[in-house]
Design a protein around this motif. Sequence first.
Motif, PDB file in Angstrom:
ATOM      1  N   GLN A  82      -3.622   8.784   3.461  1.00 27.34           N
ATOM      2  CA  GLN A  82      -2.865   9.994   3.756  1.00 27.34           C
ATOM      3  C   GLN A  82      -2.741  10.098   5.272  1.00 27.34           C
ATOM      4  OE1 GLN A  82      -4.736  13.307   1.743  1.00 27.34           O
ATOM      5  NE2 GLN A  82      -3.484  12.902  -0.064  1.00 27.34           N
ATOM      6  N   LEU A  83      -1.517  10.188   5.747  1.00 30.08           N
ATOM      7  CA  LEU A  83      -1.256  10.245   7.181  1.00 30.08           C
ATOM      8  C   LEU A  83      -0.428  11.490   7.497  1.00 30.08           C
ATOM      9  CD1 LEU A  83      -0.160   6.542   7.813  1.00 30.08           C
ATOM     10  CD2 LEU A  83      -2.448   7.515   8.115  1.00 30.08           C
ATOM     11  N   ILE A  88       0.854  -1.181   0.000  1.00 32.23           N
ATOM     12  CA  ILE A  88       0.000   0.000   0.000  1.00 32.23           C
ATOM     13  C   ILE A  88       0.891   1.232   0.000  1.00 32.23           C
ATOM     14  CG2 ILE A  88      -1.964  -1.107   1.130  1.00 32.23           C
ATOM     15  CD1 ILE A  88      -1.077   0.214   3.750  1.00 32.23           C
ATOM     16  N   SER A  89       0.354   2.314  -0.511  1.00 35.17           N
ATOM     17  CA  SER A  89       1.117   3.550  -0.614  1.00 35.17           C
ATOM     18  C   SER A  89       0.577   4.565   0.401  1.00 35.17           C
ATOM     19  CB  SER A  89       0.985   4.100  -2.042  1.00 35.17           C
ATOM     20  OG  SER A  89       1.683   5.308  -2.150  1.00 35.17           O
ATOM     21  N   LEU A  90       1.485   5.121   1.179  1.00 42.47           N
ATOM     22  CA  LEU A  90       1.086   6.087   2.213  1.00 42.47           C
ATOM     23  C   LEU A  90       1.769   7.424   1.956  1.00 42.47           C
ATOM     24  CD1 LEU A  90       1.570   3.751   5.302  1.00 42.47           C
ATOM     25  CD2 LEU A  90      -0.544   4.165   4.024  1.00 42.47           C
ATOM     26  N   GLN A  91       0.965   8.460   1.896  1.00 47.94           N
ATOM     27  CA  GLN A  91       1.529   9.807   1.819  1.00 47.94           C
ATOM     28  C   GLN A  91       1.529  10.371   3.238  1.00 47.94           C
ATOM     29  OE1 GLN A  91      -0.615  13.285   0.103  1.00 47.94           O
ATOM     30  NE2 GLN A  91       1.000  13.216  -1.432  1.00 47.94           N
ATOM     31  N   ASP A 137       3.222  25.893  14.023  1.00 50.54           N
ATOM     32  CA  ASP A 137       2.854  24.940  12.985  1.00 50.54           C
ATOM     33  C   ASP A 137       1.623  24.182  13.486  1.00 50.54           C
ATOM     34  OD1 ASP A 137       3.041  23.397  10.680  1.00 50.54           O
ATOM     35  OD2 ASP A 137       4.623  22.089  11.468  1.00 50.54           O
ATOM     36  N   VAL A 138       0.612  24.021  12.649  1.00 52.73           N
ATOM     37  CA  VAL A 138      -0.653  23.420  13.089  1.00 52.73           C
ATOM     38  C   VAL A 138      -1.140  22.417  12.052  1.00 52.73           C
ATOM     39  CG1 VAL A 138      -3.042  23.876  13.789  1.00 52.73           C
ATOM     40  CG2 VAL A 138      -1.278  25.601  14.217  1.00 52.73           C
ATOM     41  N   PHE A 139      -1.559  21.249  12.497  1.00 52.22           N
ATOM     42  CA  PHE A 139      -2.232  20.265  11.647  1.00 52.22           C
ATOM     43  C   PHE A 139      -3.734  20.587  11.739  1.00 52.22           C
ATOM     44  CE2 PHE A 139      -2.939  15.377  11.121  1.00 52.22           C
ATOM     45  CZ  PHE A 139      -3.511  15.593   9.877  1.00 52.22           C
ATOM     46  N   ASP A 140      -4.178  21.428  10.818  1.00 53.21           N
ATOM     47  CA  ASP A 140      -5.508  22.060  10.938  1.00 53.21           C
ATOM     48  C   ASP A 140      -6.653  21.068  11.164  1.00 53.21           C
ATOM     49  OD1 ASP A 140      -3.615  23.556   9.320  1.00 53.21           O
ATOM     50  OD2 ASP A 140      -5.189  25.038   9.104  1.00 53.21           O
ATOM     51  N   THR A 194      -4.411  10.253  11.108  1.00 52.62           N
ATOM     52  CA  THR A 194      -5.178  10.651   9.934  1.00 52.62           C
ATOM     53  C   THR A 194      -5.665  12.079  10.190  1.00 52.62           C
ATOM     54  OG1 THR A 194      -7.293   9.945  10.842  1.00 52.62           O
ATOM     55  CG2 THR A 194      -5.981   8.279   9.683  1.00 52.62           C
ATOM     56  N   ASP A 195      -6.501  12.583   9.297  1.00 49.99           N
ATOM     57  CA  ASP A 195      -7.064  13.922   9.511  1.00 49.99           C
ATOM     58  C   ASP A 195      -7.993  13.971  10.722  1.00 49.99           C
ATOM     59  OD1 ASP A 195      -5.775  15.237   7.550  1.00 49.99           O
ATOM     60  OD2 ASP A 195      -7.454  15.307   6.150  1.00 49.99           O
ATOM     61  N   SER A 196      -8.444  12.788  11.166  1.00 52.14           N
ATOM     62  CA  SER A 196      -9.461  12.812  12.222  1.00 52.14           C
ATOM     63  C   SER A 196      -9.073  12.084  13.501  1.00 52.14           C
ATOM     64  CB  SER A 196     -10.776  12.214  11.699  1.00 52.14           C
ATOM     65  OG  SER A 196     -10.555  10.915  11.236  1.00 52.14           O
TER      66      SER A 196
END
Lengths: 93, 156
Positions: free
Chosen positions: A83-84, A8-11, B53-56, A67-69
């Motif tokens: 995306q991490l 798997i590819s992770l950015q 720096d912030v991870f929004d 992750t974003d969340s």
Amino acid sequence: MSDSPDLISLQIRLFGAFRSFHNGPVQVSVAAGSQVAAIKAALADELKRVNGTFDKPALLAQSALATDSAVLADSDCLHADAQLAILPPVCGG
Amino acid sequence: MSGRDYLRISGSPLVAQAAIDFVADPAHGAADLFVGTVRDHNLGKPVRGVSYDVFDGLCLTVFRELAAEVRARWGERLKVYIEHFQGRLDIGGVSILVAVSSPHRDESFKACRYLIEEIKHRAPIWKQEHYVDGDSEWVQGHALCAHGPADETIGL
């Protein structure tokens, strides 16, 4: 038929102290089902590749993948491209 | 964001009056405001500025969780304002505003203190200090982990 695992590819976005080595993001490939430790190892290799001065095992050990969340637990496995972000110890306020 | 919360990352100067105005409520007899500013020294080194720096995306998720936590602990009627700066500030610049209002003062005092302490431990934000001698350094912080409220150490 190949016995090699699916990759798997992770950015991975870089924040805080990691920006001193690369402004990111970086791309890594790992076996599907990899846990956080394996992803961090792949990230360390990639950071050394893009910046030969990167040698911060303690920083990486203290940092979290997210992750974003949500922040990932060490036992979390990734099975698909994602995306991490790598998050060093925080100090807002 | 609910009408009772204002949660934001901003690259523009933070304005304390905006926080006070947001949490104002005719049913509330108390409002607390915390203002974080850049000081001119850290660990004995003279500082001339700080970059944040912030991870929004994740940061706003944490702010939403914190707003829910203070309401669960100190009442559903609380109004909450959290705004953090992103970018570079000189000495005296405002890095964070936290404001809470409530019908009575005890709840807003406690909720405001809880929010700033938890933000320091849980929000994905980093400081790079710029020193008078021209050097810069990322400030050591608190390691993140995959669970909720960081600790019970602030005794609220």
